[in-house]
Structures are given as C-alpha cells and as structure tokens.
Write an enzyme that holds these catalytic residues in place. Structure first.
Site, PDB file in Angstrom:
ATOM      1  N   ASP A  57       0.835  -1.202   0.000  1.00 38.81           N
ATOM      2  CA  ASP A  57       0.000   0.000   0.000  1.00 38.81           C
ATOM      3  C   ASP A  57       0.873   1.256   0.000  1.00 38.81           C
ATOM      4  O   ASP A  57       0.369   2.377  -0.076  1.00 38.81           O
ATOM      5  CB  ASP A  57      -0.992   0.001   1.161  1.00 38.81           C
ATOM      6  CG  ASP A  57      -0.343  -0.040   2.530  1.00 38.81           C
ATOM      7  OD1 ASP A  57       0.904  -0.130   2.610  1.00 38.81           O
ATOM      8  OD2 ASP A  57      -1.079   0.000   3.536  1.00 38.81           O
ATOM      9  N   SER A  58       2.198   1.062   0.024  1.00 39.57           N
ATOM     10  CA  SER A  58       3.129   2.171  -0.207  1.00 39.57           C
ATOM     11  C   SER A  58       2.893   2.820  -1.553  1.00 39.57           C
ATOM     12  O   SER A  58       3.340   3.953  -1.795  1.00 39.57           O
ATOM     13  CB  SER A  58       4.576   1.672  -0.126  1.00 39.57           C
ATOM     14  OG  SER A  58       4.779   0.548  -0.969  1.00 39.57           O
ATOM     15  N   ASP A  96      -0.779  -6.298   0.022  1.00 38.57           N
ATOM     16  CA  ASP A  96      -1.120  -5.561   1.243  1.00 38.57           C
ATOM     17  C   ASP A  96      -2.626  -5.424   1.392  1.00 38.57           C
ATOM     18  O   ASP A  96      -3.355  -5.194   0.415  1.00 38.57           O
ATOM     19  CB  ASP A  96      -0.521  -4.157   1.198  1.00 38.57           C
ATOM     20  CG  ASP A  96       0.604  -3.972   2.196  1.00 38.57           C
ATOM     21  OD1 ASP A  96       0.647  -4.714   3.195  1.00 38.57           O
ATOM     22  OD2 ASP A  96       1.432  -3.076   1.977  1.00 38.57           O
ATOM     23  N   LYS A 124      -0.818  -9.358   3.470  1.00 38.97           N
ATOM     24  CA  LYS A 124      -0.031  -8.784   4.563  1.00 38.97           C
ATOM     25  C   LYS A 124      -0.906  -7.871   5.411  1.00 38.97           C
ATOM     26  O   LYS A 124      -1.644  -7.041   4.872  1.00 38.97           O
ATOM     27  CB  LYS A 124       1.173  -8.001   4.029  1.00 38.97           C
ATOM     28  CG  LYS A 124       2.071  -7.445   5.156  1.00 38.97           C
ATOM     29  CD  LYS A 124       3.386  -6.918   4.634  1.00 38.97           C
ATOM     30  CE  LYS A 124       3.261  -5.576   3.960  1.00 38.97           C
ATOM     31  NZ  LYS A 124       2.825  -4.506   4.912  1.00 38.97           N
ATOM     32  N   GLU A 126      -0.982  -5.382   9.079  1.00 38.91           N
ATOM     33  CA  GLU A 126      -0.213  -4.668  10.093  1.00 38.91           C
ATOM     34  C   GLU A 126      -0.892  -4.787  11.446  1.00 38.91           C
ATOM     35  O   GLU A 126      -2.088  -4.537  11.575  1.00 38.91           O
ATOM     36  CB  GLU A 126      -0.092  -3.183   9.729  1.00 38.91           C
ATOM     37  CG  GLU A 126       0.650  -2.908   8.443  1.00 38.91           C
ATOM     38  CD  GLU A 126       0.775  -1.418   8.133  1.00 38.91           C
ATOM     39  OE1 GLU A 126       0.426  -0.605   9.022  1.00 38.91           O
ATOM     40  OE2 GLU A 126       1.209  -1.068   7.028  1.00 38.91           O
ATOM     41  N   GLU A 193       9.745  -3.587  10.411  1.00 39.97           N
ATOM     42  CA  GLU A 193      10.112  -2.298   9.826  1.00 39.97           C
ATOM     43  C   GLU A 193      10.617  -1.327  10.878  1.00 39.97           C
ATOM     44  O   GLU A 193       9.971  -1.118  11.910  1.00 39.97           O
ATOM     45  CB  GLU A 193       8.921  -1.684   9.085  1.00 39.97           C
ATOM     46  CG  GLU A 193       9.246  -0.357   8.421  1.00 39.97           C
ATOM     47  CD  GLU A 193       8.166   0.128   7.466  1.00 39.97           C
ATOM     48  OE1 GLU A 193       8.318   1.248   6.934  1.00 39.97           O
ATOM     49  OE2 GLU A 193       7.179  -0.598   7.241  1.00 39.97           O
TER      50      GLU A 193
END
Length: 275
Positions: A57-58, A96, A124, A126, A193
């Site tokens: 999602d970057s 993501d 993925k 978070e 990260e």
C-alpha cells in the site's frame, strides 16, 4: 531441495512458495523482496531471481501522490495486484491489505479473498496481538498471512510520525511478544520495519516463520526495499534504503545488484540500520 533456481535468460525456473522460503530460513539462505506495482517491473524482478514481490500500500505515496498509505483503497490494491500478477509467474506475490480493510475477522476474510482472487499468493496485515485470531482464521481457510510489526505505516497518526519502534526495553519486549503470538497463530512470514538491529535479531531467532527486514538490520532472514528507493526515485530516501542504480548500467542490473547484496549480506550495511 533446490531454491528458485535462476536461468540467466528467463529468471526463476520454478515457482517460489512458502515452503521454499521456510527451507531457505532453515538453511540460512537469505532471500530478496521488492515492493513494486506493475507488470514490467514484476517481470524484471522475476528475471533477476527476486523471490518475493510485495504489492504494497506504499503505492499510495510512491505512485498515487498521497502523503501516507491511509487513503489507499481495496480497488487500488486489487488493480495493482492484478498488474503484478500479469508480469510474474514464478515469484511469490504478497498483497497488502489497506487501512481498515481487516478491522474485524469477517471483514478481513472478505477482503483477503478479493486480494487472493486478484492474483496474490498471500496477504499482509499490520498489527500485533489483536490480529492473532484473524491470522488463525485466515490460515484455516487457506489464506497465507504475512504479519507486519515495528513501524506500521497505517498507524502513522497514532505514532505521531514515521518513528523507529522498539528502542525502549518495553517496546522491544512487546514486539518480540507479538511476533511469538502471531507465529503461534499461524502467520507464514513477518515484516519488521524500522526497529533496532538487536530487536530484528531477537525476533528472527524467536520465531519459526521467516522474517523480512526493512530498516531492521542484517540479521533478518530477508530484506525488502521499495522499487522507487532501489532506483533512486525517492526525493528524500529513508535511512534504510540504497540507490542501487548508481552502481548499475540499467534497471535490471540494479535489481541484480540488490538481489546479490541481500543474499551475500552486503546489504544492509551499518549505515542503513538503527541502533
């Protein structure tokens, strides 16, 4: 077992699976991950032997011009996962889950299904302890999960900025505890990260799943960088990144250098890490 053997003309000769990555961890062989967003870059990365492609999602910041990952939608993630899938048939694709697309287990299952059907091999997420039940549920239904701890960009407003995590003893122990819980819940990979080198090392030793570091030191099982950072396209690159195009003749050569340096342990060097 032969890992993802690379042919100089065609790239990876066999598909990379979760079992491939587990065996590489077991054998002490590092693997490379690149965050990218389109078919041509996916094809180049596969040809250079990059094992994992992260459709992150970057893309909100690197492609779409947002100032964070928060505005990224499911539709945007699906669009880019589909594009990467069309350019790749050997590297493992990780998609993501965008902000607030997995706030509940039911929501996570619905949206993870969409990401997988778009062409990802795993999703993925978070978050720490609170995600354990969701990770277990997804795994039981055949959806592999990569967890993400440390600096989790979707929590940037809660953190008050993009700050290194795990510098205090309390924070470090929380990250290690969360990693163990997610490992026990069935997570297949873990992105760490922006954590101190020692935290990256301790987590990697504490869990069975392979760890992928980005600003987490050289002791993780793998590294990930965003394609924009590898190619020097970021105006203010983060400390943990390196412009590999400076030493390369073209984009494929830069990807080759990144891949080789990850596997040899040359990257990340001390200047790319946090104490």
């Amino acid at each position: 077992m032969v890992y993802g053997t690379v042919n100089s003309d065609t790239g990876l000769t066999k598909p990379i699976t979760i079992n491939t990555l587990r065996k590489m961890k077991s054998d002490g062989i590092k693997f490379a991950t690149v965050a990218l967003y389109d078919a041509p870059m996916a094809q180049m990365a596969q040809k250079t032997g990059v094992e994992v492609l992260l459709v992150g999602d970057s893309l909100g910041m690197t492609v779409l011009g947002y100032d964070s990952t928060i505005p990224v939608t499911m539709e945007q993630m699906i669009y880019h996962v589909e594009a990467v899938r069309r350019g790749n048939n050997k590297s493992l694709i990780m998609g993501d889950m965008p902000f607030m697309s997995y706030a509940t287990p039911e929501q996570a299952l619905s949206n993870a299904t969409r990401i997988m059907q778009a062409g990802a091999h795993m999703v993925k997420l978070e978050g720490g302890e609170w995600l354990a039940d969701t990770v277990k549920m997804l795994g039981e239904r055949g959806i592999p999960v990569c967890a993400h701890l440390g600096l989790t960009p979707q929590s940037v407003n809660k953190f008050g900025g993009y700050r290194v995590q795990g510098r205090s003893d309390e924070q470090a122990e929380e990250i290690i505890r969360d990693a163990k819980l997610l490992d026990a819940a069935g997570a297949d990979l873990l992105v760490l990260e922006c954590v101190p080198v020692e935290v990256g090392k301790r987590v990697t030793e504490a869990v069975n799943m392979p760890t992928i570091g980005i600003g987490a030191g050289a002791e993780t099982d793998a590294q990930v960088l965003v394609i924009n950072d590898i190619l020097g396209l970021t105006e203010q690159p983060p400390k943990f990144s390196k412009n590999f195009l400076v030493e390369a003749k073209d984009i494929p050569d830069a990807l080759n250098k990144y891949n080789a340096d990850v596997k040899s342990g040359a990257f990340p060097a001390e200047e790319h890490t946090f104490g």
